[in-house]
Structures are given as C-alpha cells and as structure tokens.
Write a protein that holds these residues in place. Sequence first.
Motif, PDB file in Angstrom:
ATOM      1  N   GLU A 273      13.258 -80.963  39.519  1.00 53.25           N
ATOM      2  CA  GLU A 273      12.532 -80.878  40.782  1.00 53.25           C
ATOM      3  C   GLU A 273      11.103 -81.379  40.630  1.00 53.25           C
ATOM      4  O   GLU A 273      10.553 -82.004  41.550  1.00 53.25           O
TER       5      GLU A 273
ATOM      6  N   PHE B 182      11.158 -85.137  40.644  1.00 52.25           N
ATOM      7  CA  PHE B 182      11.437 -85.597  42.007  1.00 52.25           C
ATOM      8  C   PHE B 182      10.185 -85.488  42.874  1.00 52.25           C
ATOM      9  O   PHE B 182       9.881 -86.387  43.669  1.00 52.25           O
ATOM     10  N   ASN B 183       9.424 -84.395  42.716  1.00 49.71           N
ATOM     11  CA  ASN B 183       8.165 -84.262  43.462  1.00 49.71           C
ATOM     12  C   ASN B 183       7.219 -85.420  43.146  1.00 49.71           C
ATOM     13  O   ASN B 183       6.569 -85.982  44.034  1.00 49.71           O
TER      14      ASN B 183
ATOM     15  N   LYS C 288       8.448 -88.642  44.738  1.00 46.29           N
ATOM     16  CA  LYS C 288       8.160 -88.672  46.178  1.00 46.29           C
ATOM     17  C   LYS C 288       6.691 -88.978  46.429  1.00 46.29           C
ATOM     18  O   LYS C 288       6.340 -89.699  47.369  1.00 46.29           O
TER      19      LYS C 288
ATOM     20  N   LEU D 148      14.246 -93.278  41.952  1.00 39.60           N
ATOM     21  CA  LEU D 148      13.973 -92.431  43.120  1.00 39.60           C
ATOM     22  C   LEU D 148      15.258 -92.172  43.890  1.00 39.60           C
ATOM     23  O   LEU D 148      15.548 -91.027  44.279  1.00 39.60           O
ATOM     24  N   GLU D 149      16.043 -93.213  44.111  1.00 42.85           N
ATOM     25  CA  GLU D 149      17.297 -93.054  44.846  1.00 42.85           C
ATOM     26  C   GLU D 149      18.268 -92.142  44.095  1.00 42.85           C
ATOM     27  O   GLU D 149      18.962 -91.317  44.705  1.00 42.85           O
TER      28      GLU D 149
ATOM     29  N   HIS E 190      17.459 -89.695  42.087  1.00 39.00           N
ATOM     30  CA  HIS E 190      16.961 -88.325  42.244  1.00 39.00           C
ATOM     31  C   HIS E 190      17.239 -87.790  43.649  1.00 39.00           C
ATOM     32  O   HIS E 190      17.533 -86.602  43.823  1.00 39.00           O
ATOM     33  N   GLN E 191      17.134 -88.640  44.642  1.00 41.92           N
ATOM     34  CA  GLN E 191      17.440 -88.214  46.015  1.00 41.92           C
ATOM     35  C   GLN E 191      18.891 -87.761  46.123  1.00 41.92           C
ATOM     36  O   GLN E 191      19.193 -86.732  46.738  1.00 41.92           O
ATOM     37  N   LYS E 192      19.789 -88.522  45.518  1.00 36.47           N
ATOM     38  CA  LYS E 192      21.206 -88.156  45.544  1.00 36.47           C
ATOM     39  C   LYS E 192      21.441 -86.872  44.754  1.00 36.47           C
ATOM     40  O   LYS E 192      22.207 -86.003  45.173  1.00 36.47           O
TER      41      LYS E 192
ATOM     42  N   ALA F 170      19.394 -84.454  44.240  1.00 40.95           N
ATOM     43  CA  ALA F 170      18.816 -83.301  44.936  1.00 40.95           C
ATOM     44  C   ALA F 170      19.724 -82.787  46.040  1.00 40.95           C
ATOM     45  O   ALA F 170      19.596 -81.631  46.461  1.00 40.95           O
ATOM     46  N   SER F 171      20.641 -83.618  46.512  1.00 38.02           N
ATOM     47  CA  SER F 171      21.537 -83.218  47.587  1.00 38.02           C
ATOM     48  C   SER F 171      22.788 -82.513  47.074  1.00 38.02           C
ATOM     49  O   SER F 171      23.669 -82.151  47.854  1.00 38.02           O
TER      50      SER F 171
ATOM     51  N   TYR G 101      24.555 -91.739  38.656  1.00 37.76           N
ATOM     52  CA  TYR G 101      24.587 -92.454  39.935  1.00 37.76           C
ATOM     53  C   TYR G 101      24.711 -93.957  39.735  1.00 37.76           C
ATOM     54  O   TYR G 101      24.215 -94.763  40.518  1.00 37.76           O
TER      55      TYR G 101
END
Length: 270
Positions: A94, A97-98, A101, A184-185, A187-189, A191-192, A207
């Motif tokens: 996390e 990821f912060n 972002k 980034l992409e 990490h976005q996936k 995080a979901s 990923y």
Amino acid sequence: MAFPKHAVIITAAGSSERFNTTSQLGVKKEYLSLDGHTVLYRSVAPFLEVPQCAVILVTYPEGMEDQCAVALEDVFQQNFLPVVLVKGGKNRQESVFNALKMLAAMDLDIEYVAIHDGARCFVKPELVIRTLATATVFGGAVPALPATDALKIINDNGMITHHINRTHAVGVQTPQVFRYPQILEAHQKAASTAATYVDDTEIYTDYGQPVGICEGDRGNRKITFIEDIPDAENQIQAYLQSLEEGKRSSQAARALHQAMDEVRKEQQES
C-alpha cells in the motif's frame, strides 16, 4: 548506455517489528545512525549520483513525517533533485501504491521507476545503474544472488515438508526497477484484489510483465535486526529521550502561546 529518465521510491513506512523485538522500544531503524549518517540517508544518497533521476519519493509512517525529514539530513538542501515525502499505508504494498499515485499526479516525463528499501543502506550507484540497464532490456529488473543455503519448506509445526532444488533459486534485493506506467497499472490491479504481495516483482509478473535479473551485490544487505547496528540500544535510548524533550518543549511553547493569547484578549476587552 543512455540513462533512462526515472523516478525513485524509497520505502521507509514499515514498523521495524523484527528490529525492535528484543528491546520493544519502537524506534524506526531507518532513523538510527551508521558511521555518522542515518540508515535512511545512506539508502537515499546513492540515487542522487545516478543521472536522469526526476524525483525521489520517500514513504513514512503516519505521524512520523517530521522524524523522517530529520533522518534525511541535508538531502532536502541539495537543489538539483526534488525529494517528496509520502505517507505510507498499512503495509509495503500500500505504501508503494501511495507513492506511485503521488508520482502519477506529478505527471513527469519518466520511463522507469526504481523501488528501494529504506533499510538497505549499503546500495551503490553502480548497482542502481546495472539494474536500470537490465530493465531497459526486460521491462523490469531486480538484482539477485544465487541461493547458497539448502532451501526447505516447513509446515505450521516447524517440520520440513518439501526440499527445494536451489539450482534455479535466487535471493533478490532492491532496487527493483520497472517500466512506467506499467508498474502503476499492475499496482492498481493488485489493489482491487484481496491478494497481498511480498515485493513488487511479484506484483509486476502477476499482471503479465517480465522481470529479468542482474548480478546483485553481497554487500547490499538490509538492516533487519538490532544487532545490525552497533550501539543501537544506546542510540534508541538517546533518540527516545530527545523525542520526549521535544514533546515537552512543544507543550510548553503551546501553553505559553495560549497564555499570551488570553492576556491579549483580556487587554482588548478592557
């Protein structure tokens, strides 16, 4: 080689649980000193020597922004590379990821992101450059060393259940470098989902992105246990005492300001 434009994320938002196990004093290992400089400073400084870095982001635990800034020593005073503090999350994933972002919000012209442990304070610029070069070939890269110990898997009772062939086993280090915005992409996936990951290479490969390895450095070790820092317990005691004195000074200053405000208010009313 032409140095790729990149950003750096230094992860320093952990709780240092393994480091504080013996003393239970709760001081972050990155804020203690080794040979005159803090662990965190030593983890950041080598990246200042690598060309084409656009920004360095440093994560910190909630409520410890000031302590993190102090531990960075004079890094903020150098005027050629911005350093940004980012509040961390509940775990390493996390926190990274912060930072990613925050990096996205900056909208910088970068090709890669290097992610490095704030407690891995013996990193050398040469290793950073080697990992960046490898990432330009594979898209992602990590320094690694061959496993030298016999590797086993154990169950919850501490009994060996499997024997791992170490021929293709390696131990990975940081920095880990990834193409941006693919990391980034990823990490976005991640995080979901409900999955948790050990490091960023796991997220990246999960990923669909490749990660190559380059030769690691046996000297690039990570500060993990209290015995990794000479006189750590003395440093911790002094650090906690300094924090307490600072807290008392701050409380006294607030009380003084409050008293002065009350006097001024009385004067205005009279």
